[in-house]
Design a protein around this motif. Sequence first.
Motif, PDB file in Angstrom:
ATOM      1  N   PRO A  20       1.044  -1.377  -0.216  1.00 49.59           N
ATOM      2  CA  PRO A  20       0.327  -0.542  -0.259  1.00 49.59           C
ATOM      3  C   PRO A  20       1.158   0.857  -0.055  1.00 49.59           C
ATOM      4  N   LYS A  21       2.044   0.644   0.829  1.00 46.13           N
ATOM      5  CA  LYS A  21       3.155   2.628   0.141  1.00 46.13           C
ATOM      6  C   LYS A  21       3.070   2.988  -0.803  1.00 46.13           C
ATOM      7  N   ASP A  22       3.554   1.687  -1.421  1.00 46.45           N
ATOM      8  CA  ASP A  22       4.241   1.592  -2.540  1.00 46.45           C
ATOM      9  C   ASP A  22       2.832   2.216  -3.786  1.00 46.45           C
ATOM     10  N   GLN A  23       1.957   1.395  -3.727  1.00 47.67           N
ATOM     11  CA  GLN A  23       0.809   2.078  -4.518  1.00 47.67           C
ATOM     12  C   GLN A  23       0.892   3.542  -4.459  1.00 47.67           C
ATOM     13  N   LYS A  24       0.670   4.147  -2.384  1.00 47.90           N
ATOM     14  CA  LYS A  24       0.320   5.487  -2.851  1.00 47.90           C
ATOM     15  C   LYS A  24       2.097   6.315  -3.413  1.00 47.90           C
ATOM     16  N   MET A  25       2.402   5.928  -3.283  1.00 49.44           N
ATOM     17  CA  MET A  25       3.977   6.446  -3.632  1.00 49.44           C
ATOM     18  C   MET A  25       4.382   6.411  -5.597  1.00 49.44           C
ATOM     19  N   LEU A  26       3.350   5.540  -6.070  1.00 50.03           N
ATOM     20  CA  LEU A  26       2.973   5.758  -8.014  1.00 50.03           C
ATOM     21  C   LEU A  26       1.820   6.538  -8.029  1.00 50.03           C
ATOM     22  N   ALA A  27       0.932   6.790  -7.079  1.00 46.53           N
ATOM     23  CA  ALA A  27      -0.256   7.379  -6.953  1.00 46.53           C
ATOM     24  C   ALA A  27       0.126   8.503  -7.724  1.00 46.53           C
ATOM     25  N   LEU A  28       1.472   9.059  -6.582  1.00 47.44           N
ATOM     26  CA  LEU A  28       1.353  10.664  -6.201  1.00 47.44           C
ATOM     27  C   LEU A  28       2.928  10.769  -7.296  1.00 47.44           C
ATOM     28  N   ILE A  29       3.871  10.037  -7.486  1.00 44.91           N
ATOM     29  CA  ILE A  29       4.151  10.403  -9.547  1.00 44.91           C
ATOM     30  C   ILE A  29       2.719  10.379 -10.662  1.00 44.91           C
ATOM     31  N   ARG A  30       2.409   9.332 -10.542  1.00 43.24           N
ATOM     32  CA  ARG A  30       1.513   8.957 -11.681  1.00 43.24           C
ATOM     33  C   ARG A  30       0.747  10.767 -12.081  1.00 43.24           C
ATOM     34  N   ASN A  31       0.439  11.835 -10.712  1.00 42.80           N
ATOM     35  CA  ASN A  31      -0.601  12.183 -10.766  1.00 42.80           C
ATOM     36  C   ASN A  31       0.507  13.591 -11.239  1.00 42.80           C
ATOM     37  N   SER A  32       1.765  13.763 -10.670  1.00 40.29           N
ATOM     38  CA  SER A  32       2.147  15.320 -10.805  1.00 40.29           C
ATOM     39  C   SER A  32       3.796  14.938 -12.067  1.00 40.29           C
ATOM     40  N   ALA A  33       4.101  13.361 -12.976  1.00 44.25           N
ATOM     41  CA  ALA A  33       5.045  13.383 -13.668  1.00 44.25           C
ATOM     42  C   ALA A  33       4.515  13.622 -14.792  1.00 44.25           C
ATOM     43  N   PRO A  34       3.484  13.991 -15.224  1.00 44.43           N
ATOM     44  CA  PRO A  34       2.710  14.365 -17.048  1.00 44.43           C
ATOM     45  C   PRO A  34       3.373  15.735 -17.247  1.00 44.43           C
ATOM     46  N   ALA A  35       3.074  16.473 -16.034  1.00 48.61           N
ATOM     47  CA  ALA A  35       3.022  17.916 -15.755  1.00 48.61           C
ATOM     48  C   ALA A  35       4.846  18.293 -16.365  1.00 48.61           C
ATOM     49  N   LEU A  36       5.709  17.471 -14.741  1.00 54.12           N
ATOM     50  CA  LEU A  36       7.000  17.599 -15.061  1.00 54.12           C
ATOM     51  C   LEU A  36       7.502  17.549 -16.081  1.00 54.12           C
ATOM     52  N   LEU A  37       7.173  16.412 -16.857  1.00 49.75           N
ATOM     53  CA  LEU A  37       7.853  15.806 -18.117  1.00 49.75           C
ATOM     54  C   LEU A  37       7.554  17.443 -19.069  1.00 49.75           C
ATOM     55  N   GLN A  38       5.821  17.675 -19.404  1.00 47.81           N
ATOM     56  CA  GLN A  38       5.865  18.652 -20.341  1.00 47.81           C
ATOM     57  C   GLN A  38       7.100  19.946 -19.953  1.00 47.81           C
ATOM     58  N   ASN A  39       6.540  20.312 -18.554  1.00 52.27           N
ATOM     59  CA  ASN A  39       7.418  21.510 -18.756  1.00 52.27           C
ATOM     60  C   ASN A  39       8.715  21.360 -18.606  1.00 52.27           C
ATOM     61  N   ILE A  40       9.446  20.339 -18.699  1.00 45.83           N
ATOM     62  CA  ILE A  40      11.140  19.866 -19.212  1.00 45.83           C
ATOM     63  C   ILE A  40      11.087  20.323 -20.453  1.00 45.83           C
ATOM     64  N   GLN A  41      10.575  18.958 -21.447  1.00 45.21           N
ATOM     65  CA  GLN A  41      10.319  18.956 -22.533  1.00 45.21           C
ATOM     66  C   GLN A  41       9.707  20.028 -23.187  1.00 45.21           C
ATOM     67  N   SER A  42       9.112  21.347 -22.768  1.00 45.46           N
ATOM     68  CA  SER A  42       8.992  22.942 -23.230  1.00 45.46           C
ATOM     69  C   SER A  42       9.873  23.415 -22.560  1.00 45.46           C
ATOM     70  N   GLY A  43      10.553  23.468 -21.996  1.00 50.59           N
ATOM     71  CA  GLY A  43      11.894  24.661 -21.734  1.00 50.59           C
ATOM     72  C   GLY A  43      10.947  25.174 -21.260  1.00 50.59           C
ATOM     73  N   LEU A  44       9.995  25.012 -20.289  1.00 51.70           N
ATOM     74  CA  LEU A  44       9.457  25.962 -19.547  1.00 51.70           C
ATOM     75  C   LEU A  44       9.961  25.591 -17.642  1.00 51.70           C
ATOM     76  N   SER A  45      11.020  24.818 -17.532  1.00 52.25           N
ATOM     77  CA  SER A  45      11.361  24.479 -16.581  1.00 52.25           C
ATOM     78  C   SER A  45      12.585  25.764 -16.483  1.00 52.25           C
ATOM     79  N   ARG A  46      12.866  26.463 -15.053  1.00 47.22           N
ATOM     80  CA  ARG A  46      14.066  27.427 -15.075  1.00 47.22           C
ATOM     81  C   ARG A  46      15.663  26.840 -15.986  1.00 47.22           C
ATOM     82  N   LEU A  47      15.745  25.885 -14.813  1.00 49.82           N
ATOM     83  CA  LEU A  47      16.906  24.988 -15.238  1.00 49.82           C
ATOM     84  C   LEU A  47      16.193  23.862 -16.416  1.00 49.82           C
ATOM     85  N   PRO A  48      16.956  22.566 -16.857  1.00 48.85           N
ATOM     86  CA  PRO A  48      16.777  21.116 -17.516  1.00 48.85           C
ATOM     87  C   PRO A  48      16.366  20.335 -16.833  1.00 48.85           C
TER      88      PRO A  48
END
Length: 411
Positions: A20-48
């Motif tokens: 269950p602890k792992d599942q909670k961590m997976l859910a957190l990454i599943r929710n946050s990763a798409p936006a972070l990947l979008q930011n970094i690949q589109s150059g929106l992050s201050r540093l890559p």
Amino acid sequence: MSTQPVGDPPSPPPPAEISPKDQKMLALIRNSAPALLQNIQSGLSRLPVELVWAAHSQWPLQPEEGRTPQQNSSRPIRISILDSSFNPPTLAHLALANSARPNYSSEPPGSEYDAKLLLLSVKNADKMLKPGDASYRQRLEMMALLAQEVKTHQHHQGDHNLAIAIVDEPTFVGKSRVLQEFLRNRLSTLLPEPQPHSLSDIDHTSTPTPTPITRPQLTFIVGMDTLERLFSPRYYPPPSPPSDPTAAPAPATAEQTMITVLSRMLSPYPDGDDTLIVCAKRGNLPSDKSQEGRGESGYTTTLELGVKCGWMKDADASGTSGTGVPLNAGHSEDVASPNQDDRGVRNIPKNERVIIINIGDRESKFSSTAVRNARARMGLVGFEAGGGPWKQWVTKSVAQYIQEEKLYESV
């Protein structure tokens, strides 16, 4: 697409390996990763660089309640970085992440990493996403499962000081520079310099407070294939000649450019970035000729260049294991004597910048490619009932994740 077995009833599902602890961590990454990947690949992050997950808000420092006096001293904070494609993470990745810090002659015996980082590059100079590959989100989720089995410290439990990050930088040297800046900024935020409010606040009689940590020392933990690419001149095109005739001449060849760039990265502070490299000896080494045909430095060529440039210890000066490489470099007798400057300060010798270690004959032979190929073969013959030798090459939770996500069934 895999073919389902017919005739026999389906096997009962295996016991859950993802807690269950792992599942909670997976859910957190599943929710946050798409936006972070979008930011970094589109150059929106201050540093890559984007931090995807950290064990606590103070990473790479220890949590304040568990912080030792050493983490408020003037020495750099030591961070190990496992940089890989994690497609998928295997037991070799786990062995690398859990490898002990070598006993550098400039440090007290038993010194450890202060923090660890699992790093996924979303722009690699050689590797692009192929059909059948795990997506970046899936790789981050498998990295999260692997992270639960990574030990931050060798000699005591707790203090799980680990993080997961993504970087959009194709070259190894570029990653080093970008991470240096990212971590300096983060450390300066976590430990700001104390400033007196007025001259009367300065106590000239008291013992000065140690300067807070503001400088990271990065140790990249890599496989031999990464080291061979790092020492391959084809990744270092010479710069254009300077337009200013009075400027210093630029390196004329790719090899000269490579040596100049790597010397900057590997040289101790303050002359260089103070980056260290720990490389695992690979179990199955390809011939140098086959690699040279692809424009890469072969195994022997890589080690010869490292010794020639003074970054690695001459194998003839230490115990070896039949390969010309010091395999037990984690022991103090296998590293050079400390150098001292005229102030008595012990500096890491140049020939300790790149060290080869042995993570074990079994672990060194595991590869992500073997897992992908084994899964693809099972799909082709219509056998996907949960078995197969590939399960022995990854952790149990990663194996379950691969099955549930139906990864690598057609590669």
